[in-house]
Design an enzyme around this catalytic site. Structure first.
Site, mmCIF file in Angstrom:
data_model
loop_
_atom_site.group_PDB
_atom_site.id
_atom_site.type_symbol
_atom_site.label_atom_id
_atom_site.label_comp_id
_atom_site.label_asym_id
_atom_site.label_seq_id
_atom_site.Cartn_x
_atom_site.Cartn_y
_atom_site.Cartn_z
ATOM 1 N N PRO A 126 0.842 -1.443 -0.191
ATOM 2 C CA PRO A 126 -0.412 -0.093 0.006
ATOM 3 C C PRO A 126 0.917 1.308 0.309
ATOM 4 C CG PRO A 126 -1.067 -1.645 1.810
ATOM 5 C CD PRO A 126 0.727 -2.563 1.307
ATOM 6 N N SER A 128 3.931 1.131 -1.149
ATOM 7 C CA SER A 128 5.159 1.782 -1.603
ATOM 8 C C SER A 128 5.036 0.781 -3.389
ATOM 9 C CB SER A 128 6.371 0.714 -0.784
ATOM 10 O OG SER A 128 6.102 -1.047 -1.420
ATOM 11 N N ARG A 265 -18.836 -1.632 -42.704
ATOM 12 C CA ARG A 265 -19.844 -0.629 -41.849
ATOM 13 C C ARG A 265 -19.892 0.464 -42.957
ATOM 14 N NH1 ARG A 265 -23.791 1.785 -39.139
ATOM 15 N NH2 ARG A 265 -22.717 3.682 -38.229
ATOM 16 N N GLU A 361 4.049 -3.816 -13.636
ATOM 17 C CA GLU A 361 5.673 -4.656 -13.928
ATOM 18 C C GLU A 361 6.641 -2.827 -13.652
ATOM 19 O OE1 GLU A 361 5.798 -6.966 -13.397
ATOM 20 O OE2 GLU A 361 4.496 -8.818 -15.318
ATOM 21 N N GLU A 365 6.297 5.424 -15.773
ATOM 22 C CA GLU A 365 7.071 6.319 -15.809
ATOM 23 C C GLU A 365 9.088 6.039 -15.044
ATOM 24 O OE1 GLU A 365 3.330 7.828 -16.792
ATOM 25 O OE2 GLU A 365 3.866 6.220 -15.519
ATOM 26 N N ARG A 373 18.613 7.372 -17.036
ATOM 27 C CA ARG A 373 20.089 6.207 -15.876
ATOM 28 C C ARG A 373 21.263 6.008 -16.529
ATOM 29 N NH1 ARG A 373 17.315 3.733 -12.041
ATOM 30 N NH2 ARG A 373 16.379 5.345 -11.090
#
Length: 378
Positions: A126, A128, A265, A361, A365, A373
């Site tokens: 909850p 982390s 369509r 997973e 972000e 990095r």
């Protein structure tokens, strides 16, 4: 199937046939009634899909990461939600196979590979999510046991599955204080929260997993104390390829649905397929799908080969494929007009089921952070 070996084309065909016959006809019902299709998954396990990249000596198929990606993409055309759970299950079995000792491998893996039993991955808490290294679930060593206290959130299969691969804190703060324990349903002190109501992924239950003085034998620890975070991250590299592959399958199916709808369509006296704007959008969708597929398969090969850049390539592939494939599914829904928003049409379910792939997973972000990095350290 371009560029695939004959064996890989065969895996793909078997998985596509299974998806078309055993999953697609029931996808809407599983979603509507929130059915966890245990028997269907056991049928898939008979084809070797319960432990795809697990070693054969404990019941696995021993296939490569690329083979696995091809299979999950194909299965996901039938039901993305169910395939996504299967991908998590496969990741758990691989962790036990790779980091467990011989006794653990032989105790857990055969029944998981056959899907007689099912597995759940327990990392998120909850408090982390993206900051996984700050997890608080504690495991105090007492003689030959650990006593667990804490809780995990958003656990796929939670409450309905049999085996829980749990990351917990056995040492100090940070990643080096985390260990990995394998819990079994029925252990005293192990309980579950309410079944969550979700936008998609409704063919798999999601619950909190709760530990209250839960006693676990030391013999259920995977690897050494303090190795848990490494195990979790190595598992997630493969998990990111798996979930990206599930996104590819949803996008592939959505392109086909859009293609059919544009042909059938009619508006303004002619098929929508004659509209150049829609032709261009369909072409863009197919192009983005192929680009994403190439990225995912490239990352799968890098992970299989143990390349130094594998982790960042997995992050790039997960980021690109889940973003692009959601856009493809969403555009396919738009092409259906009002019909696309009706539950009678499968395209809306692909949109709902695929949306969460940009979050789990490792959020997209976080994927950007990993890639940046790597570039800035280079």
């Amino acid at each position: 199937s371009t560029g695939l070996t004959e064996d890989q084309k065969e895996f793909q065909k078997v998985a596509l046939d299974f998806a078309a016959k055993e999953m697609a006809p029931y996808m809407a019902e599983w979603d509507e009634k929130e059915i966890f299709p245990v028997e269907t998954m056991r049928k898939a396990a008979q084809l070797g899909f319960g432990g795809i990249y697990v070693k054969p000596d404990v019941g696995g198929s021993g296939l490569s990461r690329l083979d696995t990606s091809i299979i999950f993409e194909a299965l996901s055309t039938g039901c993305t939600s169910t395939t996504a759970y299967m991908s998590i299950h496969n990741m758990c079995v691989w962790m036990i196979d790779t980091f467990g000792n011989e006794e653990q491998r032989r105790r857990f893996c055969p029944s998981l590979c056959s899907m007689e039993k099912f597995a759940s991955y327990c990392l998120t808490e909850p408090g982390s999510g993206s900051d996984a290294a700050s997890l608080l679930t504690s495991a105090q060593r007492k003689g030959d046991t650990y006593v667990l206290n804490g809780s995990k959130a958003f656990i796929s299969g939670g409450g309905d599955t049999d085996v829980y691969v749990v990351m917990c804190r056995t040492g100090g703060p940070g990643p080096k204080g985390i260990s990995c324990l394998v819990l079994e349903k029925g252990m005293p002190g192990l309980s579950f929260g309410k079944k969550e109501k979700k936008v998609g992924w409704n063919s798999q239950p999601t619950r909190a997993v709760i530990f209250e003085d839960c006693v676990v034998p030391v013999g259920n620890r995977l690897g050494a104390e303090g190795q848990g975070f490494t195990i979790a991250m190595q598992g997630l590299n493969g998990g990111r390829i798996n979930i990206a592959s599930c996104s590819l399958g949803a996008a592939h199916a959505s392109v086909l649905l859009a293609q059919e709808h544009l042909t059938v369509r009619k508006q303004f006296g002619e098929p929508l397929a004659n509209n150049q704007y829609l032709q261009f959008r369909l072409a863009e969708m197919a192009t983005r799908l192929v680009a994403a597929r190439l990225m995912v398969r490239n990352a799968a090969r890098a992970l299989q080969d143990g390349r130094e850049d594998a982790a960042v390539l997995c992050s790039m592939a997960k980021l690109f494929a889940t973003d692009e494939c959601f856009g493809i599914c969403n555009q396919a829904l738009q092409m259906h007009g009002g019909y696309g928003y009706l539950k009678d049409y499968a395209v809306q379910q692909f949109v709902r089921d695929i949306r969460v792939h940009q979050i789990l997973e490792g959020t997209n972000e976080v994927m950007r952070m990993i890639v940046a990095r790597n570039l800035l350290q280079g």
